[in-house]
Design an enzyme around this catalytic site. Structure first.
Site, short mmCIF file in Angstrom:
data_model
loop_
_atom_site.label_atom_id
_atom_site.label_comp_id
_atom_site.label_asym_id
_atom_site.label_seq_id
_atom_site.Cartn_x
_atom_site.Cartn_y
_atom_site.Cartn_z
N HIS A 81 26.62 -17.28 -4.05
CA HIS A 81 27.67 -18.55 -3.68
C HIS A 81 26.46 -18.17 -2.74
O HIS A 81 25.68 -17.03 -1.79
CB HIS A 81 28.60 -18.03 -3.50
CG HIS A 81 29.27 -17.29 -2.38
ND1 HIS A 81 28.83 -17.37 -1.35
CD2 HIS A 81 29.57 -16.03 -2.72
CE1 HIS A 81 29.05 -16.08 -0.93
NE2 HIS A 81 30.02 -15.40 -1.60
N CYS B 145 30.51 -10.13 -3.48
CA CYS B 145 29.09 -11.24 -3.81
C CYS B 145 28.20 -11.06 -4.00
O CYS B 145 27.54 -9.85 -2.79
CB CYS B 145 29.39 -12.59 -3.08
SG CYS B 145 31.78 -13.29 -4.69
#
Length: 393
Positions: free
Chosen positions: A320, A338
């Site tokens: 992301h 992440c």
């Protein structure tokens, strides 16, 4: 010599007498047969009623089986099947009128009456009831019908209740591939079964999944309430390699490098797991909330809106946009696990990859992504997967 001659004459006489006697008996039999008139049967053939596949008064009939009526005579003149509310059940009748079959799924907890009449005038009527269920379980199938997916895509069937009779579920699912590919089932939870081949799919493979699950008993008083079916195609191979040694993510298509970008992975406190990930859902914008994965805000958690979030695991790992960590991308790991990239790179990545594409993470200090995570199927070795775990419910 005279004695010998008389003996011969006696033998000859006996033979002639026997022959004469035999002729006399045959003549009498012939005369008797001639004088007895022949008899012929005048009994009419027995007329038979239609044959119905369900017995009158039957209970606990599984509704996944069609009801069939057969003519044992001249053909069916009429067949009518209704439920307890008077609704007429859809049906088909063969062109020769010899066989009638229901053409819609029957319901659970129902009572049906079948009235059939043959052209010979004979009739048959049965009334029966279907299984009384405690609950009906629905299921969803992925990928969706008509989709083009990546070479890492596994077939997933998820139920909204626990499945105890795993083997019966597996028997009801047929996977057809062109070209033919060997594959196997594996349960990643009590509610979700997966099917995959030994190795990544070959691009261009056509896959059809036909899950005839309606009426399958999966627990005490619990039955599956729907079938499922989908056909999909395997697209070109796309794989991203995330290397913690270089803090980069390199994307390949059909073996050719397409793009490389700097990344920041999970910090020492929350290291990104190694292993193979499958691309899942894609969100142009998403609020990332660590509390949904058990990490409270008081213990270092977060609740942050992000852009271009592409799912890598059920446990909350995404590629992301992270503009706040641009300073660390390519040099340090500062995320909660992440893969942080720039907004521009996050948008490009989301537009480039598709569901079922692969991301391989290597050289982090983390462990290996669990094969039970939901998108970590390829981290279970083939021998374990092929053996299956249907008997472990």
């Amino acid at each position: 010599m005279a004695l010998m001659r008389n003996a011969c004459i006696g033998v000859a006489f006996s033979i002639v007498l026997a022959a004469g006697t035999a002729c006399t008996i045959d003549k009498g039999v012939a005369e008797t047969a001639k004088s007895t008139p022949a008899t012929t049967s005048t009994q009419a053939p027995k007329l038979l009623a239609p044959q119905i596949s369900v017995k009158d008064g039957a209970t606990d009939v599984n509704p996944n089986q069609p009801v069939v009526v057969k003519s044992l005579g001249e053909g069916l003149s009429s067949v009518r099947m209704t439920n307890e509310e008077g609704k007429v059940i859809e049906s088909t009748l063969d062109t020769d009128n010899m066989r009638w079959t229901t053409a819609e799924q029957l319901g659970f907890n129902r009572t049906y009456t079948v009235e059939a009449k043959d052209k010979n005038g004979k009739t048959a009527t049965v009334t029966f009831s279907t299984v009384q269920t405690a609950a009906l379980s629905s299921n969803s199938l992925a990928p969706l019908d008509g989709a083009e997916v990546g070479v890492g895509q596994t077939i997933a069937l998820r139920f909204d209740t626990f499945v105890n009779n795993r083997k019966d579920v597996e028997k009801a699912i047929t996977v057809t591939t062109v070209p033919k590919v060997e594959g196997a089932f594996y349960w990643i939870s009590n509610q979700e079964v997966r099917w995959r081949p030994e190795n990544y799919w070959k691009p261009g493979t056509k896959v059809t999944v036909d899950a005839k699950l309606y009426g399958v008993k999966i627990g005490e008083g619990v039955y599956v309430g729907n079938d499922n079916k989908a056909s999909f195609t395997i697209g070109e191979k796309v794989e991203a390699i995330v290397d913690d040694n270089t803090k980069t993510m390199t994307v390949y298509k059909s073996g050719e490098q397409v793009k490389s970008m700097p990344v920041s992975l999970g910090s020492a406190q929350w290291p990104t797991p190694n292993g193979v990930y499958i691309i899942g859902d894609q969100y142009p914008s998403l609020v990332m909330d660590s509390t949904t994965y058990g990490l409270s805000l008081e213990n270092g958690g977060y609740k942050t809106p992000v852009q271009f979030a592409t799912q890598m695991s059920y446990s909350g790992i995404f590629v992301h946009a992270a503009p706040w960590s641009l300073w660390a991308q390519g040099s340090q790991n500062v995320s909660h696990g992440c893969v942080n990239v720039s907004t521009e790179n996050a948008q490009w990545f989301q537009n480039f990859v598709k569901r079922g594409d692969l991301v391989t993470v290597k050289n982090t200090i983390g462990q290996t992504l669990s094969g039970y995570d939901g998108l970590g199927d390829w981290n279970i070795d083939w021998e374990t997967w092929k053996k299956g775990n249907a008997d472990q419910a």
